[in-house]
Structure formats: C-alpha cells, structure tokens
Motif scaffolding. Structure first.
Motif, mmCIF file in Angstrom:
data_model
loop_
_atom_site.group_PDB
_atom_site.id
_atom_site.type_symbol
_atom_site.label_atom_id
_atom_site.label_comp_id
_atom_site.label_asym_id
_atom_site.label_seq_id
_atom_site.Cartn_x
_atom_site.Cartn_y
_atom_site.Cartn_z
ATOM 1 N N GLU A 171 0.879 -1.165 0.000
ATOM 2 C CA GLU A 171 0.000 0.000 0.000
ATOM 3 C C GLU A 171 0.916 1.214 0.000
ATOM 4 N N VAL A 172 0.711 2.104 -0.976
ATOM 5 C CA VAL A 172 1.517 3.323 -1.060
ATOM 6 C C VAL A 172 0.548 4.506 -1.076
ATOM 7 N N ALA A 173 0.788 5.484 -0.223
ATOM 8 C CA ALA A 173 -0.126 6.628 -0.071
ATOM 9 C C ALA A 173 -0.025 7.573 -1.269
ATOM 10 N N MET A 174 -0.473 7.078 -2.427
ATOM 11 C CA MET A 174 -0.458 7.865 -3.663
ATOM 12 C C MET A 174 -1.789 8.584 -3.810
ATOM 13 N N THR A 175 -1.743 9.851 -4.192
ATOM 14 C CA THR A 175 -2.980 10.614 -4.332
ATOM 15 C C THR A 175 -3.220 11.114 -5.752
ATOM 16 N N CYS A 176 -2.208 11.007 -6.615
ATOM 17 C CA CYS A 176 -2.359 11.564 -7.963
ATOM 18 C C CYS A 176 -1.451 10.842 -8.951
ATOM 19 N N GLU A 177 -1.588 11.208 -10.227
ATOM 20 C CA GLU A 177 -0.749 10.637 -11.282
ATOM 21 C C GLU A 177 0.729 10.932 -11.034
ATOM 22 N N CYS A 217 2.214 11.054 -8.182
ATOM 23 C CA CYS A 217 2.682 10.073 -7.190
ATOM 24 C C CYS A 217 2.983 8.732 -7.857
ATOM 25 N N SER A 218 2.040 8.259 -8.663
ATOM 26 C CA SER A 218 2.256 6.965 -9.309
ATOM 27 C C SER A 218 3.399 7.053 -10.320
ATOM 28 N N GLY A 219 3.578 8.228 -10.924
ATOM 29 C CA GLY A 219 4.707 8.430 -11.840
ATOM 30 C C GLY A 219 6.030 8.335 -11.117
ATOM 31 N N ALA A 220 6.085 8.894 -9.906
ATOM 32 C CA ALA A 220 7.309 8.826 -9.098
ATOM 33 C C ALA A 220 7.618 7.376 -8.738
ATOM 34 N N VAL A 221 6.594 6.626 -8.348
ATOM 35 C CA VAL A 221 6.782 5.209 -8.014
ATOM 36 C C VAL A 221 7.257 4.440 -9.247
ATOM 37 N N THR A 222 6.666 4.723 -10.402
ATOM 38 C CA THR A 222 7.072 4.072 -11.651
ATOM 39 C C THR A 222 8.550 4.322 -11.950
ATOM 40 N N ARG A 223 8.979 5.589 -11.832
ATOM 41 C CA ARG A 223 10.387 5.918 -12.108
ATOM 42 C C ARG A 223 11.331 5.187 -11.156
ATOM 43 N N ILE A 224 10.965 5.133 -9.887
ATOM 44 C CA ILE A 224 11.800 4.461 -8.887
ATOM 45 C C ILE A 224 11.916 2.967 -9.193
ATOM 46 N N LYS A 265 -6.904 2.430 -5.636
ATOM 47 C CA LYS A 265 -6.825 1.598 -4.431
ATOM 48 C C LYS A 265 -5.517 1.820 -3.661
ATOM 49 N N LYS A 266 -4.611 2.646 -4.225
ATOM 50 C CA LYS A 266 -3.318 2.941 -3.622
ATOM 51 C C LYS A 266 -2.476 1.675 -3.414
ATOM 52 N N LEU A 267 -2.536 0.778 -4.395
ATOM 53 C CA LEU A 267 -1.805 -0.484 -4.302
ATOM 54 C C LEU A 267 -0.755 -0.585 -5.388
ATOM 55 N N VAL A 268 0.362 -1.221 -5.029
ATOM 56 C CA VAL A 268 1.424 -1.520 -5.982
ATOM 57 C C VAL A 268 1.752 -3.002 -5.831
ATOM 58 N N TRP A 269 1.709 -3.733 -6.938
ATOM 59 C CA TRP A 269 2.123 -5.138 -6.945
ATOM 60 C C TRP A 269 3.441 -5.221 -7.681
ATOM 61 N N ILE A 270 4.408 -5.870 -7.053
ATOM 62 C CA ILE A 270 5.735 -5.998 -7.651
ATOM 63 C C ILE A 270 6.095 -7.473 -7.728
ATOM 64 N N LYS A 304 11.482 5.816 -1.117
ATOM 65 C CA LYS A 304 12.179 6.948 -1.755
ATOM 66 C C LYS A 304 11.198 7.887 -2.451
ATOM 67 N N SER A 305 9.966 7.425 -2.663
ATOM 68 C CA SER A 305 8.942 8.282 -3.272
ATOM 69 C C SER A 305 8.468 9.338 -2.276
ATOM 70 N N GLY A 306 8.836 9.176 -0.997
ATOM 71 C CA GLY A 306 8.400 10.111 0.031
ATOM 72 C C GLY A 306 6.997 9.818 0.552
ATOM 73 N N LYS A 307 6.419 8.722 0.079
ATOM 74 C CA LYS A 307 5.059 8.338 0.486
ATOM 75 C C LYS A 307 5.119 7.294 1.577
#
Length: 74
Positions: free
Chosen positions: A13-19, A21-28, A43-48, A63-66
């Motif tokens: 679960e990552v506290a993402m609120t906008c595109e 945020c998800s863009g930052a997670v994608t880059r990382i 849903k604020k979910l990331v599956w890896i 590192k996304s700060g979330k």
C-alpha cells in the motif's frame, strides 16, 4: 521473462494521491531493474513481481516520500 519459483508477487500500500505520485513510483521501480509491477492508483496499491528482497523493494518505494505498508505476497 520465465516464471520461476524465486519470483514473488508482493503487494504494497503506497499513499499515492495523484498521477504524479504513481509516476514517481514508476520511475523508482524502473531504476531497480528486473522487476515487473502494476500500480492501482484508486486503491493505492502496488504489486511488484521480483526475486529481490522485500526490504529492498520497501526501501525503494519509500524513496517516493510516500507512506508505504507491506501487505504480503499474493
């Protein structure tokens, strides 16, 4: 990428609120290399899918700060 037993699908679960945020997670995650991932922003979910240690994935996501919470393997 061959499916093998050393690859696990981890749910975070990552506290993402906008595109942004998800863009930052994608880059990382792209910088980590050798991972497959999906992001569900509503849903604020990331599956890896990775053979990397959970601590490595968690540190990368933080590192996304979330705020990040590990939910286990799926």
């Amino acid at each position: 990428m061959p499916e093998n037993m050393s690859w696990w699908k981890h749910e975070f679960e990552v506290a993402m609120t906008c595109e942004g945020c998800s863009g930052a997670v994608t880059r990382i995650l792209n910088k980590l290399g050798d991972v497959k991932f999906e992001i569900d922003l509503p849903k604020k979910l990331v599956w890896i899918e990775s053979d990397k240690d959970v601590d490595v994935l968690m540190t990368a996501l933080q590192k996304s700060g979330k705020e990040v919470k590990y939910n286990g393997t799926k």
